[in-house]
Design an enzyme around this catalytic site. Structure first.
Site, PDB file in Angstrom:
ATOM      1  N   TYR A 143       8.796  71.879   5.025  1.00 17.32           N
ATOM      2  CA  TYR A 143       8.445  73.283   5.244  1.00 17.32           C
ATOM      3  C   TYR A 143       9.399  73.912   6.263  1.00 17.32           C
ATOM      4  O   TYR A 143       9.866  73.258   7.188  1.00 17.32           O
ATOM      5  CB  TYR A 143       7.019  73.415   5.763  1.00 17.32           C
ATOM      6  CG  TYR A 143       5.925  73.040   4.787  1.00 17.32           C
ATOM      7  CD1 TYR A 143       6.196  72.810   3.443  1.00 17.32           C
ATOM      8  CD2 TYR A 143       4.611  72.911   5.213  1.00 17.32           C
ATOM      9  CE1 TYR A 143       5.186  72.465   2.565  1.00 17.32           C
ATOM     10  CE2 TYR A 143       3.594  72.571   4.334  1.00 17.32           C
ATOM     11  CZ  TYR A 143       3.881  72.348   3.012  1.00 17.32           C
ATOM     12  OH  TYR A 143       2.875  72.007   2.143  1.00 17.32           O
TER      13      TYR A 143
ATOM     14  N   SER B  27      -3.599  75.737  -2.534  1.00 15.55           N
ATOM     15  CA  SER B  27      -3.654  76.974  -3.335  1.00 15.55           C
ATOM     16  C   SER B  27      -5.076  77.285  -3.774  1.00 15.55           C
ATOM     17  O   SER B  27      -5.328  77.583  -4.945  1.00 15.55           O
ATOM     18  CB  SER B  27      -2.734  76.885  -4.558  1.00 15.55           C
ATOM     19  OG  SER B  27      -2.512  78.164  -5.122  1.00 15.55           O
ATOM     20  N   PRO B  28      -6.040  77.263  -2.857  1.00 16.93           N
ATOM     21  CA  PRO B  28      -7.435  77.518  -3.233  1.00 16.93           C
ATOM     22  C   PRO B  28      -7.687  78.948  -3.689  1.00 16.93           C
ATOM     23  O   PRO B  28      -8.690  79.209  -4.348  1.00 16.93           O
ATOM     24  CB  PRO B  28      -8.197  77.204  -1.942  1.00 16.93           C
ATOM     25  CG  PRO B  28      -7.219  77.483  -0.852  1.00 16.93           C
ATOM     26  CD  PRO B  28      -5.902  77.013  -1.409  1.00 16.93           C
TER      27      PRO B  28
ATOM     28  N   ALA C   6      -5.398  80.534  -5.546  1.00 12.48           N
ATOM     29  CA  ALA C   6      -4.511  80.689  -6.703  1.00 12.48           C
ATOM     30  C   ALA C   6      -3.364  81.654  -6.410  1.00 12.48           C
ATOM     31  O   ALA C   6      -3.109  82.593  -7.164  1.00 12.48           O
ATOM     32  CB  ALA C   6      -5.300  81.153  -7.930  1.00 12.48           C
ATOM     33  N   GLY C   7      -2.700  81.412  -5.292  1.00  9.53           N
ATOM     34  CA  GLY C   7      -1.553  82.244  -4.938  1.00  9.53           C
ATOM     35  C   GLY C   7      -1.918  83.689  -4.652  1.00  9.53           C
ATOM     36  O   GLY C   7      -1.075  84.585  -4.812  1.00  9.53           O
TER      37      GLY C   7
ATOM     38  N   LEU D 161      -7.146  85.246  -6.236  1.00 12.60           N
ATOM     39  CA  LEU D 161      -8.579  85.260  -5.928  1.00 12.60           C
ATOM     40  C   LEU D 161      -8.874  85.953  -4.599  1.00 12.60           C
ATOM     41  O   LEU D 161      -9.984  85.880  -4.089  1.00 12.60           O
ATOM     42  CB  LEU D 161      -9.123  83.828  -5.901  1.00 12.60           C
ATOM     43  CG  LEU D 161      -9.025  83.071  -7.236  1.00 12.60           C
ATOM     44  CD1 LEU D 161      -9.361  81.605  -7.046  1.00 12.60           C
ATOM     45  CD2 LEU D 161      -9.952  83.707  -8.270  1.00 12.60           C
TER      46      LEU D 161
END
Length: 325
Positions: free
Chosen positions: A53, A214-215, A217-218, A221
Site C-alpha cells: 500500500y 470491500s464491504p 462494494a467500492g 452500497l
C-alpha cells in the site's frame, strides 16, 4: 465498540477493522493520524495494512503507521496489527524475486522491511495477500513457523483464498502440529455473495475468522452512490451504478424506512453473519470513520434480513446444495 475472537484464537479484536489502504494516497499523513487516533478512542484495536500500500511509493502506508506509532502514548501496545506479503515492492535488491508471489526468501525479506517501516519488532497477524500455487506448503509453513518462533509474528492469515485453499492449508499445518491459518480476508458484501458457496463454509468449519474487504462494494452500497457527482466519476463507476440502479434504489428505500444509512446497514448485514470476524472500513477522513461506528449497534430484524436477500439474492445455500439439490 464490540469485540470478538479472531478465528479460533484467544485474541479479542474489534468488530470493525480499520483499513489503511487510503493512507498516503487519498489521505495524507496528518489526516491518517486523526483517523487512527479516532479509531483507538472509539475502541477499534484491529488495524489492517499491506506492504504494497502507498500508491507509487510502495510501503508508504506502513511508513505512515510507523510514524504514528513513534509518537508514543501506548499506541503500538493498543493495536492488533495486521500486514500482508505477496506483491512486488519495486526493490532492486529483490532481483528476479521481486515479482508477485511467495517464497521463504521473499517472506523473510519483506517481513523485515515491513517491521522497519512500521517501527515495531513484531506484528500480531501476518497475511498472505494472495495464494501462490507454485509454492509448496512445506516451504510456506516452515518459514511461517520460524517467524512465529522468532516472535516476529503471532498468527498467520490469508487473503483471497478459495475454500479448498483454506482446507489444504489447514491440513498441511496440522501435519506439523501448527495452529495454521487464523483468518481469511475476502471480498464480501451484499453485492458479492459468492463466498457463501464455499469460502465461508470452509472458514467456519476450520475455525478461520473471515475479515471482509470491500464491504461497501467500492462505494456502491454507500450514501453517495445514487447522488449526482458531475465529472467526479469514471465511466466504469457510472456504468456500475446504472447496472445496479434498481437494487440500489430499493436498498436506499429500505434503509430510509429503517432510519439508518446505507453504509451502516451494509456493514450490519455482514456483522450478522456468524462466520464474520470484522468488515474492513477504509475511511478517507476521521468523519467517515465516526459515521461507521453506528454499524456495530444495529441489529437487523429477520424480516429486514429477508428483504435484503430479496434485493440482493445470494446463492441461498452453500455448495453443492445451492445448485445440485
Amino acid at each position: 465498540m464490540k469485540y470478538t475472537k479472531l478465528g479460533r484464537t484467544g485474541l479479542n479484536v474489534s468488530k470493525l477493522c480499520l483499513g489503511t489502504m487510503n493512507f498516503g494516497q487519498s489521505t495524507d499523513q496528518k489526516e491518517a493520524f486523526r483517523i487512527m487516533d479516532a479509531a483507538l478512542d472509539a475502541g477499534i484495536n484491529f488495524f489492517d495494512t499491506a506492504n504494497g500500500y502507498g500508491g507509487e511509493k510502495r510501503g508508504f502506508t506502513e511508513e505512515i503507521i510507523g510514524h504514528w506509532f513513534a509518537q508514543g502514548g501506548n499506541r503500538r501496545q493498543r493495536v492488533v496489527l495486521a500486514t500482508k506479503v505477496y506483491g512486488d515492492m519495486q526493490d532492486a535488491n529483490d532481483g528476479p524475486n521481486s515479482e508477485n508471489g511467495l517464497s521463504a526468501y521473499k517472506i523473510r525479506r519483506h517481513l523485515e522491511g515491513s517491521l522497519k517501516r512500521l517501527q515495531t519488532e513484531h506484528i500480531e497477524l501476518y497475511q498472505m495477500h494472495h495464494v501462490d500455487l507454485s509454492v509448496s506448503w512445506d516451504e510456506l509453513w516452515e518459514v511461517f513457523q520460524s517467524i512465529i518462533q522468532k516472535g516476529s509474528a503471532d498468527y498467520i492469515g490469508s487473503s483471497n483464498f478459495a475454500g479448498w485453499h483454506l482446507a489444504v492449508a489447514q491440513a498441511e499445518a496440522k501435519k506439523r502440529g501448527m495452529l495454521g491459518l487464523v483468518s481469511e480476508q475476502h471480498k464480501y458484501s451484499l453485492l458479492c455473495r459468492e463466498p457463501e458457496l464455499e469460502v465461508l463454509p470452509s472458514a467456519k468449519h476450520h475455525g478461520i475468522g473471515v475479515v471482509a474487504w470491500s464491504p461497501l462494494a467500492g462505494g456502491l452500497l454507500g450514501e453517495n452512490a445514487l447522488k449526482p457527482q458531475p465529472g467526479s466519476r469514471s465511466a466504469q463507476e457510472s456504468g456500475a451504478i446504472e447496472a445496479k440502479r434498481g437494487q440500489l434504489e430499493a436498498f436506499a428505500g429500505l434503509c430510509s424506512d429503517l432510519g439508518e444509512s446505507q453504509s451502516n446497514v451494509a456493514l450490519a448485514w455482514l456483522l450478522a453473519n456468524p462466520a464474520m470476524t470484522a468488515p474492513i472500513i477504509g475511511p478517507r477522513t476521521a468523519e467517515q470513520l465516526e459515521n461507521s461506528l453506528r454499524a456495530v449497534e444495529i441489529t437487523l430484524a429477520e424480516d429486514t434480513l429477508q428483504e435484503l436477500d430479496r434485493i440482493f439474492p445470494g446463492p441461498g445455500k452453500p455448495a453443492p446444495e445451492a445448485y445440485a439439490w
